[in-house]
Design a protein around this motif. Sequence first.
Motif, PDB file in Angstrom:
ATOM      1  N   ARG A  41     -66.574  48.194 -10.121  1.00  0.00           N
ATOM      2  CA  ARG A  41     -66.995  49.408 -10.818  1.00  0.00           C
ATOM      3  C   ARG A  41     -67.922  50.250  -9.954  1.00  0.00           C
ATOM      4  O   ARG A  41     -67.937  51.488 -10.034  1.00  0.00           O
ATOM      5  CB  ARG A  41     -67.669  49.040 -12.134  1.00  0.00           C
ATOM      6  N   ASN A  44     -66.365  52.975  -7.895  1.00  0.00           N
ATOM      7  CA  ASN A  44     -66.042  54.266  -8.499  1.00  0.00           C
ATOM      8  C   ASN A  44     -67.275  55.082  -8.842  1.00  0.00           C
ATOM      9  O   ASN A  44     -67.158  56.132  -9.464  1.00  0.00           O
ATOM     10  CB  ASN A  44     -65.234  54.040  -9.788  1.00  0.00           C
ATOM     11  N   TYR A  45     -68.437  54.592  -8.451  1.00  0.00           N
ATOM     12  CA  TYR A  45     -69.649  55.340  -8.794  1.00  0.00           C
ATOM     13  C   TYR A  45     -69.681  56.633  -7.989  1.00  0.00           C
ATOM     14  O   TYR A  45     -69.601  56.617  -6.764  1.00  0.00           O
ATOM     15  CB  TYR A  45     -70.880  54.489  -8.479  1.00  0.00           C
ATOM     16  N   PRO A  46     -69.786  57.772  -8.697  1.00  0.00           N
ATOM     17  CA  PRO A  46     -69.771  59.045  -7.951  1.00  0.00           C
ATOM     18  C   PRO A  46     -71.136  59.301  -7.327  1.00  0.00           C
ATOM     19  O   PRO A  46     -72.150  59.179  -7.972  1.00  0.00           O
ATOM     20  CB  PRO A  46     -69.464  60.070  -9.049  1.00  0.00           C
TER      21      PRO A  46
ATOM     22  N   ARG B  29     -59.855  48.748  -3.390  1.00  0.00           N
ATOM     23  CA  ARG B  29     -60.398  50.089  -3.582  1.00  0.00           C
ATOM     24  C   ARG B  29     -59.368  51.045  -4.143  1.00  0.00           C
ATOM     25  O   ARG B  29     -59.629  51.775  -5.097  1.00  0.00           O
ATOM     26  CB  ARG B  29     -60.934  50.641  -2.260  1.00  0.00           C
ATOM     27  N   GLU B  30     -58.165  51.043  -3.637  1.00  0.00           N
ATOM     28  CA  GLU B  30     -57.184  52.024  -4.098  1.00  0.00           C
ATOM     29  C   GLU B  30     -56.730  51.707  -5.496  1.00  0.00           C
ATOM     30  O   GLU B  30     -56.445  52.591  -6.283  1.00  0.00           O
ATOM     31  CB  GLU B  30     -55.972  52.031  -3.149  1.00  0.00           C
ATOM     32  N   ALA B  32     -58.491  50.089  -7.793  1.00  0.00           N
ATOM     33  CA  ALA B  32     -59.604  49.724  -8.671  1.00  0.00           C
ATOM     34  C   ALA B  32     -59.441  50.374 -10.026  1.00  0.00           C
ATOM     35  O   ALA B  32     -59.092  51.543 -10.136  1.00  0.00           O
ATOM     36  CB  ALA B  32     -60.921  50.130  -8.039  1.00  0.00           C
ATOM     37  N   PRO B  34     -60.649  52.162 -13.152  1.00  0.00           N
ATOM     38  CA  PRO B  34     -61.846  52.918 -13.551  1.00  0.00           C
ATOM     39  C   PRO B  34     -62.409  52.340 -14.836  1.00  0.00           C
ATOM     40  O   PRO B  34     -61.695  52.184 -15.806  1.00  0.00           O
ATOM     41  CB  PRO B  34     -61.319  54.340 -13.757  1.00  0.00           C
ATOM     42  N   THR B  38     -68.252  54.403 -14.733  1.00  0.00           N
ATOM     43  CA  THR B  38     -68.041  55.081 -13.463  1.00  0.00           C
ATOM     44  C   THR B  38     -69.289  55.843 -13.053  1.00  0.00           C
ATOM     45  O   THR B  38     -69.495  56.155 -11.910  1.00  0.00           O
ATOM     46  CB  THR B  38     -66.873  56.077 -13.555  1.00  0.00           C
ATOM     47  N   GLU B  39     -70.089  56.191 -13.973  1.00  0.00           N
ATOM     48  CA  GLU B  39     -71.390  56.752 -13.622  1.00  0.00           C
ATOM     49  C   GLU B  39     -72.415  56.198 -14.609  1.00  0.00           C
ATOM     50  O   GLU B  39     -72.053  55.821 -15.704  1.00  0.00           O
ATOM     51  CB  GLU B  39     -71.349  58.278 -13.674  1.00  0.00           C
TER      52      GLU B  39
END
Lengths: 157, 362
Positions: A41, A44-46, B29-30, B32, B34, B38-39
Amino acid sequence: MTDQNIEKYVRLYHSMLYRVAFSYLRSSADAEDVCQDSFLRLLNYPGEFPADEDCKRWLIRVAVNLSKNLLKYRRTHGGPQDPLDAADIPAEPTAENELLPLIKSLPPEYGAVIHLFYYEGYSAKEIAQMLDISVTAVTSRLSRGRRRLKKLLTEEE
Amino acid sequence: MKSKYTELFDNITPPKTDDELLREVLSRREGAVPGGFTEPPKRRSFRKPVIIAAAAVAAVSVGVTAAGASTGWDFSRLFEGFYSRRAQDYAGYVDTGIENQVITADLSEMGISLDQTVDFGYGTVTFTGAIADSNVVMIMYDLTVKDEVLEEYYNKYSKEGKKPFLNLDCSFLNPGCNYSDGFGYPLSAPDSTINEKAVDCSITKAYYYRDGYLSNDTVLEVEFDIFNMSASDQSWWELELEEPVTLSLPLDFMNTDRIAVSPNVEITHDNYRYFLEDVVITPLNIQWYTQPGERIEHLPMRSDPLIYRFKDGTEVKNYAISESSEYNGDREFHSVLLDKPINVEDLASVTIGDYTLYLGRR
């Protein structure tokens, strides 16, 4: 999140995250899975974290949530409620086996708070922010967790 | 205890090396998945609603040693801790908030002023008020600590002299009642130095009731037996009370509004598939009972908001302040404590996961 930063955070926090997940799940295999999922995860951290400590707290929060989900999954799919009860556990004394009675005495949510407080050294307020619970909830879980651990560990004055 | 715990956990090491984990993570990575994180969740502040001022309510005997007079307690204190607690914003969900103040429940009709003080040895607890519906009881109390106890705390546990948070923990409840969550805040800043005035702390605790409902005849029995102090420098002191403080609280003041329905449908919530059996809605709480859930593997991790829609068109999302789910034999129990009380009669529908329960005309 760049590959360089991922590498940095894996080297910094892999062991820490594993211990947090282990304190919740009591299974080395599940704890390692949670570690891997947490770092996936992070891929995917922006953007970037302002400080390494921010990333650490973010990872702990993700790992605790993943651990909760996995524990719930175990309950509803008839797998061993406590994976360490499985027959293939080695009989020889290992660090995990010595720790088992200790953490098995605690409900998972107590174990995570106890671990973050005693091992990682976070304050009740910081734990509350990480786990998105109130400070009062943290102190209550610490209090109850300590009561349960009392018989197994020597009290420090 | 801390050193022993640390010593044990120091010996716990991951089965994979850092290089092995790194290789596995980067190789995916490709592909992965989500996730829901993600944030980092954005934090926002709740807007404070207009709280309808409580009418003075006569205090009743609550089984504690000291009696107090009615003081016309302000119930807005109940939700101060709740409203000041910032919540997460999950990607894809927009919180519209409560725009129409008329849907805020009148707290004065579901609460009582207590004003009862007990000296428990290390300090005092003043039970200031309580609010209840048939699912939930919330108790508010203020804590003070005696000067000599605070001095001993600083000498033994907090070298930096930081003021501690205070908590009085309970260990006994009515059968069927469970502790849900608590919110507390010090009335003076916890990071102030030792030279300032003594600490006070104001706490709200919530208890929910399952597999049944509370009634006007219920007497809530709560026993507080542990007092603890902790400061931001991680100092921690726990004291067992020689004489527990017992609170016996008749709930004849409670709000009895309640909606109970049995949808008996299959739903998806938080990436789990459930058979939804019963739903109970009260001004402070929603509970739902399901068969044990089944994880839907292919979906990324996420959390579904609870959505309330009112007859006036207002919509409220994701306002839960605490949630619990338990696995008890063949039933799972989910409880969401709201951070704003609602008038259940004004509800048009409630959405749990992918299912919307229309409440229709009543």
